[in-house]
Every structure is written in structure tokens, then in C-alpha cells.
Design an enzyme around this catalytic site. Sequence first.
Site, mmCIF file in Angstrom:
data_model
loop_
_atom_site.group_PDB
_atom_site.id
_atom_site.type_symbol
_atom_site.label_atom_id
_atom_site.label_comp_id
_atom_site.label_asym_id
_atom_site.label_seq_id
_atom_site.Cartn_x
_atom_site.Cartn_y
_atom_site.Cartn_z
ATOM 1 N N ARG A 183 14.596 -4.590 7.494
ATOM 2 C CA ARG A 183 15.045 -5.692 6.614
ATOM 3 C C ARG A 183 16.176 -5.257 5.675
ATOM 4 N NH1 ARG A 183 12.028 -7.761 9.796
ATOM 5 N NH2 ARG A 183 10.531 -9.447 9.408
ATOM 6 N N SER A 257 8.465 -14.745 5.029
ATOM 7 C CA SER A 257 7.866 -13.735 4.134
ATOM 8 C C SER A 257 8.673 -13.654 2.851
ATOM 9 C CB SER A 257 7.896 -12.353 4.792
ATOM 10 O OG SER A 257 7.223 -12.372 6.021
ATOM 11 N N GLU A 353 11.992 -10.013 -0.190
ATOM 12 C CA GLU A 353 12.822 -10.145 1.008
ATOM 13 C C GLU A 353 13.797 -11.303 0.799
ATOM 14 O OE1 GLU A 353 11.186 -10.318 5.154
ATOM 15 O OE2 GLU A 353 12.511 -12.057 5.315
HETATM 16 P P1 FAD Z 1 20.707 -17.734 4.561
HETATM 17 O O1 FAD Z 1 19.356 -17.952 3.993
HETATM 18 O O2 FAD Z 1 21.677 -18.856 4.481
HETATM 19 O O3 FAD Z 1 21.330 -16.447 3.901
HETATM 20 C C1 FAD Z 1 20.595 -15.251 3.794
HETATM 21 C C2 FAD Z 1 21.492 -14.152 3.187
HETATM 22 O O4 FAD Z 1 22.532 -13.824 4.088
HETATM 23 C C3 FAD Z 1 22.183 -14.583 1.904
HETATM 24 O O5 FAD Z 1 22.316 -13.459 1.078
HETATM 25 C C4 FAD Z 1 23.556 -15.065 2.373
HETATM 26 O O6 FAD Z 1 24.544 -14.973 1.365
HETATM 27 C C5 FAD Z 1 23.816 -14.103 3.521
HETATM 28 N N1 FAD Z 1 24.620 -14.671 4.612
HETATM 29 C C6 FAD Z 1 24.331 -15.786 5.342
HETATM 30 N N2 FAD Z 1 25.278 -15.962 6.292
HETATM 31 C C7 FAD Z 1 26.176 -14.947 6.149
HETATM 32 C C8 FAD Z 1 27.381 -14.583 6.812
HETATM 33 N N3 FAD Z 1 27.875 -15.295 7.846
HETATM 34 N N4 FAD Z 1 28.052 -13.482 6.383
HETATM 35 C C9 FAD Z 1 27.580 -12.741 5.337
HETATM 36 N N5 FAD Z 1 26.451 -13.047 4.667
HETATM 37 C C10 FAD Z 1 25.756 -14.132 5.070
HETATM 38 N N6 FAD Z 1 13.265 -13.203 9.090
HETATM 39 C C11 FAD Z 1 12.980 -12.165 9.904
HETATM 40 O O7 FAD Z 1 13.661 -11.136 9.896
HETATM 41 N N7 FAD Z 1 11.922 -12.223 10.770
HETATM 42 C C12 FAD Z 1 11.123 -13.304 10.858
HETATM 43 O O8 FAD Z 1 10.191 -13.322 11.644
HETATM 44 C C13 FAD Z 1 11.403 -14.411 10.019
HETATM 45 N N8 FAD Z 1 10.636 -15.517 10.055
HETATM 46 C C14 FAD Z 1 10.904 -16.564 9.250
HETATM 47 C C15 FAD Z 1 10.104 -17.712 9.338
HETATM 48 C C16 FAD Z 1 10.354 -18.818 8.548
HETATM 49 C C17 FAD Z 1 9.475 -20.031 8.653
HETATM 50 C C18 FAD Z 1 11.464 -18.797 7.641
HETATM 51 C C19 FAD Z 1 11.775 -20.007 6.812
HETATM 52 C C20 FAD Z 1 12.269 -17.666 7.547
HETATM 53 C C21 FAD Z 1 11.984 -16.532 8.341
HETATM 54 N N9 FAD Z 1 12.773 -15.370 8.280
HETATM 55 C C22 FAD Z 1 12.506 -14.314 9.121
HETATM 56 C C23 FAD Z 1 13.889 -15.260 7.325
HETATM 57 C C24 FAD Z 1 15.215 -15.890 7.832
HETATM 58 O O9 FAD Z 1 14.991 -16.694 8.946
HETATM 59 C C25 FAD Z 1 16.227 -14.815 8.196
HETATM 60 O O10 FAD Z 1 16.487 -13.985 7.084
HETATM 61 C C26 FAD Z 1 17.562 -15.409 8.651
HETATM 62 O O11 FAD Z 1 18.390 -14.409 9.189
HETATM 63 C C27 FAD Z 1 18.297 -16.142 7.537
HETATM 64 O O12 FAD Z 1 19.351 -16.853 8.135
HETATM 65 P P2 FAD Z 1 20.115 -18.003 7.359
HETATM 66 O O13 FAD Z 1 21.304 -18.384 8.170
HETATM 67 O O14 FAD Z 1 19.186 -19.090 7.006
HETATM 68 O O15 FAD Z 1 20.582 -17.211 6.074
HETATM 69 N N1 EPU Z 2 -2.757 -10.113 7.168
HETATM 70 C C1 EPU Z 2 -3.749 -10.273 6.219
HETATM 71 N N2 EPU Z 2 -4.023 -11.545 5.812
HETATM 72 C C2 EPU Z 2 -3.366 -12.619 6.308
HETATM 73 C C3 EPU Z 2 -2.353 -12.448 7.267
HETATM 74 C C4 EPU Z 2 -2.056 -11.160 7.691
HETATM 75 O O1 EPU Z 2 -4.385 -9.321 5.770
HETATM 76 O O2 EPU Z 2 -3.667 -13.729 5.893
HETATM 77 C C5 EPU Z 2 -2.487 -8.746 7.631
HETATM 78 C C6 EPU Z 2 -3.244 -8.456 8.897
HETATM 79 O O3 EPU Z 2 -3.744 -7.172 8.778
HETATM 80 C C7 EPU Z 2 -2.180 -8.522 9.968
HETATM 81 C C8 EPU Z 2 -0.970 -8.021 9.216
HETATM 82 O O4 EPU Z 2 -1.137 -8.569 7.901
HETATM 83 O O5 EPU Z 2 -2.494 -7.678 11.036
HETATM 84 C C9 EPU Z 2 0.326 -8.448 9.793
HETATM 85 O O6 EPU Z 2 0.437 -9.869 9.797
HETATM 86 P P1 EPU Z 2 1.552 -10.619 10.651
HETATM 87 O O7 EPU Z 2 1.460 -10.218 12.068
HETATM 88 O O8 EPU Z 2 1.516 -12.064 10.299
HETATM 89 O O9 EPU Z 2 2.900 -9.988 10.138
HETATM 90 P P2 EPU Z 2 3.471 -9.663 8.691
HETATM 91 O O10 EPU Z 2 3.552 -8.176 8.556
HETATM 92 O O11 EPU Z 2 2.737 -10.379 7.628
HETATM 93 C C10 EPU Z 2 5.907 -9.461 9.527
HETATM 94 C C11 EPU Z 2 7.242 -9.963 9.132
HETATM 95 C C12 EPU Z 2 7.462 -11.372 9.664
HETATM 96 C C13 EPU Z 2 7.365 -11.331 11.181
HETATM 97 C C14 EPU Z 2 5.990 -10.804 11.570
HETATM 98 C C15 EPU Z 2 5.861 -10.607 13.053
HETATM 99 C C16 EPU Z 2 7.882 -8.855 7.114
HETATM 100 C C17 EPU Z 2 8.046 -8.936 5.636
HETATM 101 N N3 EPU Z 2 7.404 -9.942 7.692
HETATM 102 O O12 EPU Z 2 4.943 -10.249 8.846
HETATM 103 O O13 EPU Z 2 8.770 -11.784 9.319
HETATM 104 O O14 EPU Z 2 7.567 -12.603 11.735
HETATM 105 O O15 EPU Z 2 5.767 -9.525 10.939
HETATM 106 O O16 EPU Z 2 6.597 -9.499 13.449
HETATM 107 O O17 EPU Z 2 8.196 -7.825 7.707
HETATM 108 C C18 EPU Z 2 10.047 -12.815 7.616
HETATM 109 O O18 EPU Z 2 10.659 -11.734 7.534
HETATM 110 O O19 EPU Z 2 10.341 -13.809 6.920
HETATM 111 C C19 EPU Z 2 8.941 -12.918 8.549
HETATM 112 C C20 EPU Z 2 8.214 -14.030 8.694
#
Ligand code: FAD
Ligand code: EPU
Length: 357
Positions: A183, A257, A353
Site C-alpha cells: 500500500r 479499508s 490507508e
Molecule cells: P482516488 O480516491 O480518486 O485517489 C486516491 C489517491 O490517488 C489520491 O491521493 C489522489 O490524489 C491520487 N490519484 C488519483 N489519481 C491519480 C493520478 N492519475 N495520478 C496521480 N495521483 C492520483 N484498494 C486496494 O488496494 N485493494 C482493495 O482490495 C480495495 N478494495 C476497496 C473496496 C472498496 C469498496 C473501496 C471503496 C475501495 C477499495 N480500495 C482497495 C481502495 C481504492 O479502490 C484504491 O485505492 C483505488 O486505487 C483508488 O482509486 P481512485 O481512482 O478512486 O483514486
Molecule cells: N477479520 C476479523 N474480523 C472481521 C473480518 C476480518 O478478525 O470482521 C480478520 C480475520 O482474521 C481475517 C483477516 O482479518 O482472516 C483478513 O480479513 P480479509 O480477508 O477481509 O482482509 P483484510 O486484511 O481485512 C485486506 C485488504 C483489502 C483486501 C483484502 C483481500 C488492507 C488494509 N486491506 O483486508 O483491501 O481487499 O485484504 O486481499 O490491506 C482496501 O485496501 O481498501 C481493501 C479493501
Amino acid sequence: MKYILLNLKIEKSFEEKIYMSIKKNHSLKELNTFGIDVKANYLAEIFSVNELKDVLKDSEFNNLPKLILGGGSNILFTKDFEGLILKISIPGINILDENKENVIVESGAGVVWNDLVNYCVEKKFGGIENLVLIPGTVGAAPIQNIGAYGQELKDTFLELSGVFLDSVDEKSFTNSECKFSYRNSIFKNELKDKFIVTSIKLRLKKNPEINSSYKDILDELRKSNISNPSIKDISNIVASIRRRKLPDPVEFGNAGSFFKNPVISLTQFEELNKKYPGLKSFPVDDRYVKISAAWLIEKCGWKGKQSGNVGTYHNQPLVLINYGNATGSEVFEFAMEIKESVQTKFGVTLQNEVNII
Ligand code: FAD
Ligand code: EPU
């Protein structure tokens, strides 16, 4: 209307230019997945590198604070933005080169990340199928080196191109120059808010190695009796896990997250684990482990808790929810209460994050 009209600027007044191309006092409610209702002084939607350079060079705007925006899925607005928002909508997916094993795919920064994943999965180009359904744009993907279910962007990332906000110079960055880690990247550190990504290139595999190491994927494969999964199977499985576990921002405003999973020393982990058996950990290297922020937050009693318009998601307490018309400050204060209680109980510092504006 597109910024292409900027080249008419010499003949036009400032107000007319704004009217034609740049929105003034624009609500950002629909442009962030938390659904926070704030405004920006100016909003320019950018469809090409030339448009971007024109806006950055424009004397009316070059002294204003600027914010780069993709899909707004990793941002929490705590106040109105007094400046110019550059919403990056540069389109286009192209195959640049291919041989028997690999293919180089280039994508504009404004492409929806999930559209790029689906394009690659349909063409059987492997390497980003586990990253299906991550919201947001391609241009934001390198900023925090998006990751999920055993894959990270850095695993297939070749290079990116973009423009510096101040000098308006163009530059490309290779994988190692981006300094990716969990991240994290150079764009969240030395180059934070200084560089705009306009396109990225990925190197994908034509004979993909399936990555099914994540426990949830293995469980689903067993349940569905799939022994030799294709990348399409993996993307379908990850999509169904994500739909089950994570809230849809259309229904409940959220940014995924809110905190990163903390990376702590093995020594600290061993001490914590003695006191709190059951603490989940994942190896990082010989000296560090990643622990689960969701677990820490749940153990502090926050799972499913709501206070006014803000709460944690009932299935995943690492995800904060706007249950109504929460302000960004309400969400932020709630997050800081969580952070404080985790610090007090476990002595572990959670890091955001989500980008707080
Ligand atoms: P924005 O929110 O618009 O911007 C994020 C940051 O990037 C800001 O600092 C912005 O200034 C900068 N930025 C945006 N575009 C550019 C560009 N073209 N050039 C330079 N800087 C830029 N993230 C994960 O890693 N794994 C996950 O599993 C995951 N799951 C998610 C689930 C949900 C339901 C949600 C809502 C979010 C999740 N995220 C996850 C976070 C998010 O999807 C990612 O961080 C994504 O890359 C953000 O993209 P965005 O275009 O919306 O960025
Ligand atoms: N857990 C709990 N309680 C809960 C849910 C989860 O204790 O209610 C614990 C469990 O032990 C579980 C562990 O958390 O095994 C991991 O949970 P999960 O698989 O949901 O993943 P996470 O670590 O919570 C991360 C990323 C997610 C990504 C998933 C899958 C970060 C900060 N978050 O979540 O990314 O989708 O793994 O790879 O690394 C995001 O970055 O926005 C995001 C959603």
C-alpha cells in the site's frame, strides 16, 4: 464540456472560459465513494495529456492548490477544497507488444480499473485477475500499489508516464523507480501530490500462473469442485467473495479499508501473541509480520458499532461507513477513536490507508 475549448482562451473572458470548460463551485458528493457533500472551487475533467498540460500552464490556475482525483474511492474529504480539482479521465487500452509468453498492455489513467481487469481476463492475459472489482481508476492504482487476494499491482507493473504538477515536465517511472511496497509507493512519499499519472503499462502472461494461495479462494475452489482453475474462474471467485464481504459504496458510502494492516516486528508480534492468542499474522520477511487490523479493531469492540451517521461495517470493521449524511470530519473523528483504542489496548499504531483531505 471538454477542456479542448481552452485553446479559445485568448479571445474569451475568464468567466466564459470557466463556463465552457471548468466547473465552478462544484459539489463532490458524486465524485467520492464516501458520498461526502463538499465543494471544490474549480473542477476540470481531463481527457488527454495535452489538455492536462494546458490547464497546468494556464496562468489563471497555476497558483491555486490542486488535487488529483480518480474515482474518489480512497479519499475522505473533511472540508471544501479551495482550489482546482483535476479529475483524470484519460481513456484508452492498447496492446503495445506481444510474444508467445507475454503481452504489454497500456492503459490511460482514466480507465476504470475493473474495466482493464475484465479486458485482460477476457483476452486470457494473466496477472491482474485477483484484483477484480477494486474500485477506482487505472491512474490511482500505482499510488498505493493496489492489492488483493494474493496479487499486487507491482507484480505485473512495467512503467508509468505522467506529468509533474509544477514544471509540467513529462516523465516515465519504471517499476523499481516507483518504490512499491505494501500500500505504498514514491507517489505517497517524495512525490506526494507532485506528479500526475497519465498512463501505465503492464506486462501480463499468456500462459498465466494461477494465484489461488489466499485462503478464501482455496475454500471457494474446494466448494465449487474446481481443481484446475482458469483466470476467469479466479476473477469470478474473487468477485463473489468481494461482493459478500465488502459493502457496495452505492448502498453504503465507504472507501474500503480505512487503515492499513500494521507491519510489526517479530519480537512485538511474539509478545502480543502471548497475551492475545489468535492474533492473525502474515510473514513480510525474516524480521517483520503483517497483522490484521480488522482483528485488532474487532477485539476493541468496534465491529458493527455505529455512532450517529458513522459506523463500521457489520462484516468487516476495517471498513468505515457513512450511514447517512455524515460529514468528513465525523468519519475522521470516529476513525481516530478506533485508532486510539487499538493503540491503548495493543500498543499498535494504525496508519490511515485512506487519503484525508
Ligand atoms: P482516488 O480516491 O480518486 O485517489 C486516491 C489517491 O490517488 C489520491 O491521493 C489522489 O490524489 C491520487 N490519484 C488519483 N489519481 C491519480 C493520478 N492519475 N495520478 C496521480 N495521483 C492520483 N484498494 C486496494 O488496494 N485493494 C482493495 O482490495 C480495495 N478494495 C476497496 C473496496 C472498496 C469498496 C473501496 C471503496 C475501495 C477499495 N480500495 C482497495 C481502495 C481504492 O479502490 C484504491 O485505492 C483505488 O486505487 C483508488 O482509486 P481512485 O481512482 O478512486 O483514486
Ligand atoms: N477479520 C476479523 N474480523 C472481521 C473480518 C476480518 O478478525 O470482521 C480478520 C480475520 O482474521 C481475517 C483477516 O482479518 O482472516 C483478513 O480479513 P480479509 O480477508 O477481509 O482482509 P483484510 O486484511 O481485512 C485486506 C485488504 C483489502 C483486501 C483484502 C483481500 C488492507 C488494509 N486491506 O483486508 O483491501 O481487499 O485484504 O486481499 O490491506 C482496501 O485496501 O481498501 C481493501 C479493501
